[in-house]
Enzyme design. Sequence first.
Site, mmCIF file in Angstrom:
data_model
loop_
_atom_site.group_PDB
_atom_site.id
_atom_site.type_symbol
_atom_site.label_atom_id
_atom_site.label_comp_id
_atom_site.label_asym_id
_atom_site.label_seq_id
_atom_site.Cartn_x
_atom_site.Cartn_y
_atom_site.Cartn_z
ATOM 1 N N ASN A 69 0.861 -1.182 0.000
ATOM 2 C CA ASN A 69 0.000 0.000 0.000
ATOM 3 C C ASN A 69 0.898 1.233 0.000
ATOM 4 O O ASN A 69 1.495 1.573 1.020
ATOM 5 C CB ASN A 69 -0.902 -0.020 1.250
ATOM 6 C CG ASN A 69 -1.768 1.224 1.339
ATOM 7 O OD1 ASN A 69 -1.919 1.959 0.361
ATOM 8 N ND2 ASN A 69 -2.328 1.468 2.504
ATOM 9 N N TRP A 70 0.967 1.886 -1.153
ATOM 10 C CA TRP A 70 1.913 2.999 -1.303
ATOM 11 C C TRP A 70 1.456 4.286 -0.630
ATOM 12 O O TRP A 70 2.219 5.222 -0.518
ATOM 13 C CB TRP A 70 2.155 3.262 -2.797
ATOM 14 C CG TRP A 70 3.071 2.274 -3.425
ATOM 15 C CD1 TRP A 70 3.535 1.115 -2.875
ATOM 16 C CD2 TRP A 70 3.665 2.368 -4.724
ATOM 17 N NE1 TRP A 70 4.362 0.472 -3.758
ATOM 18 C CE2 TRP A 70 4.460 1.222 -4.897
ATOM 19 C CE3 TRP A 70 3.583 3.300 -5.759
ATOM 20 C CZ2 TRP A 70 5.190 0.989 -6.073
ATOM 21 C CZ3 TRP A 70 4.304 3.071 -6.921
ATOM 22 C CH2 TRP A 70 5.103 1.927 -7.072
ATOM 23 N N LYS A 71 0.173 4.331 -0.250
ATOM 24 C CA LYS A 71 -0.361 5.569 0.352
ATOM 25 C C LYS A 71 -0.059 6.753 -0.581
ATOM 26 O O LYS A 71 -0.109 6.591 -1.792
ATOM 27 C CB LYS A 71 0.205 5.756 1.763
ATOM 28 C CG LYS A 71 -0.005 4.496 2.623
ATOM 29 C CD LYS A 71 0.302 4.694 4.057
ATOM 30 C CE LYS A 71 0.098 3.382 4.800
ATOM 31 N NZ LYS A 71 0.263 3.497 6.225
ATOM 32 N N HIS A 110 -9.275 1.970 5.639
ATOM 33 C CA HIS A 110 -7.944 2.177 6.226
ATOM 34 C C HIS A 110 -8.052 3.230 7.328
ATOM 35 O O HIS A 110 -8.799 4.199 7.198
ATOM 36 C CB HIS A 110 -6.948 2.614 5.147
ATOM 37 C CG HIS A 110 -5.532 2.511 5.633
ATOM 38 N ND1 HIS A 110 -4.994 3.431 6.503
ATOM 39 C CD2 HIS A 110 -4.563 1.580 5.408
ATOM 40 C CE1 HIS A 110 -3.745 3.067 6.794
ATOM 41 N NE2 HIS A 110 -3.468 1.946 6.135
ATOM 42 N N GLU A 119 -5.007 -4.077 11.100
ATOM 43 C CA GLU A 119 -3.904 -3.119 11.210
ATOM 44 C C GLU A 119 -4.071 -2.299 12.497
ATOM 45 O O GLU A 119 -4.783 -1.283 12.501
ATOM 46 C CB GLU A 119 -3.912 -2.155 10.022
ATOM 47 C CG GLU A 119 -3.694 -2.807 8.680
ATOM 48 C CD GLU A 119 -3.091 -1.836 7.669
ATOM 49 O OE1 GLU A 119 -2.006 -2.145 7.163
ATOM 50 O OE2 GLU A 119 -3.683 -0.783 7.411
ATOM 51 N N GLY A 168 3.476 2.433 10.996
ATOM 52 C CA GLY A 168 4.556 3.413 10.855
ATOM 53 C C GLY A 168 5.369 3.675 12.114
ATOM 54 O O GLY A 168 6.143 4.619 12.172
ATOM 55 N N SER A 187 3.972 -1.884 10.331
ATOM 56 C CA SER A 187 5.434 -1.954 10.502
ATOM 57 C C SER A 187 6.059 -3.277 10.055
ATOM 58 O O SER A 187 7.085 -3.692 10.600
ATOM 59 C CB SER A 187 5.816 -1.660 11.961
ATOM 60 O OG SER A 187 5.494 -0.328 12.283
ATOM 61 N N GLY A 233 3.075 -1.005 4.251
ATOM 62 C CA GLY A 233 3.112 0.405 3.867
ATOM 63 C C GLY A 233 4.525 0.828 3.498
ATOM 64 O O GLY A 233 4.998 0.592 2.391
HETATM 65 P P1 13P Z 1 3.474 0.575 7.628
HETATM 66 O O1 13P Z 1 3.894 -0.731 7.039
HETATM 67 O O2 13P Z 1 4.238 1.748 7.071
HETATM 68 O O3 13P Z 1 3.451 0.540 9.126
HETATM 69 O O4 13P Z 1 1.965 0.839 7.156
HETATM 70 C C1 13P Z 1 1.016 -0.144 7.316
HETATM 71 C C2 13P Z 1 -0.208 0.261 6.602
HETATM 72 O O5 13P Z 1 -0.902 1.173 7.018
HETATM 73 C C3 13P Z 1 -0.542 -0.436 5.350
HETATM 74 O O6 13P Z 1 -1.824 -0.158 4.949
#
Ligand code: 13P
Length: 253
Positions: A11-13, A101, A170, A176, A214, A235
């Site tokens: 998920n690149w956000k 999300h 999640e 993060g 994470s 992420g």
């Molecule tokens: P991270 O892997 O950066 O913690 O993010 C997880 C996330 O929100 C994926 O949708």
Amino acid sequence: MANNMRYFIGNWKMFGVPKSINIVNKINTFIKSDKKYNRKYRVIITPPYTLLESFSKIFKKKLISIGSQNCYHKDNFSSNTGAVSPYMIKKIKAKYVIVGHSDNRAEGDTEDMLKKKVTFALKNKLKVIFCIGENKKERSNKLTFKTLKKQLSKVLEKKLNKDNIIVAYEPIWSIGTGKIPKSSDLSKTIKFIKKVLSNIFKTKKSIKVLYGGSVDSSNIGQFRSLQEIDGFLIGGASKSSKNFIDIIKNYYR
Ligand code: 13P
């Protein structure tokens, strides 16, 4: 589909420009040479809206599937500035959509809206990756199970096509932050989510439940023994082809 199929979803956000296709190409090259692909695991990338059409065109016939990070909750077309409907996402041949999300819940997505998004996305033949997770306060007040049950039962219902739903657990405190749940806690939580899903859908068939928060190449090994986890929503570590490929390699080490 084999029961032990795993999903690695990047998920690149809010990350990526057209040349970031190189990241996906490198991942594609890796999985092409990996005999386990499609037999043991699948890869999905969810780029931002701006890259969705170009990526899904390029990867239409390739191994990686492309998904959207969100969608609007009603109408195929309407006068909502900035909104993108499941119909529009389907039309550009993306296959998946993330719904619920915590980033979007924090921006105002209510459970009522999420229910409409899931329903509408499924109606448009998209596969839904539905995210749930408790925040830090809920966790410290021992409200994790109560929170997750509420998030699931307010949005999902029996009449929905469960075969096109994947749930991603999640925990917000983990996203993060570099913090991941203890294996024993995570195992209990994933089993609890599967039980709630079985009750909602009145089925013994297990619905896929992923973990996100994470996940990286150095901690992925800790999840290997937890067979109840059907994959990972990644992420930060999905923005580099090397990190993403190393996650897969280290998982199957
Ligand atoms: P991270 O892997 O950066 O913690 O993010 C997880 C996330 O929100 C994926 O949708």
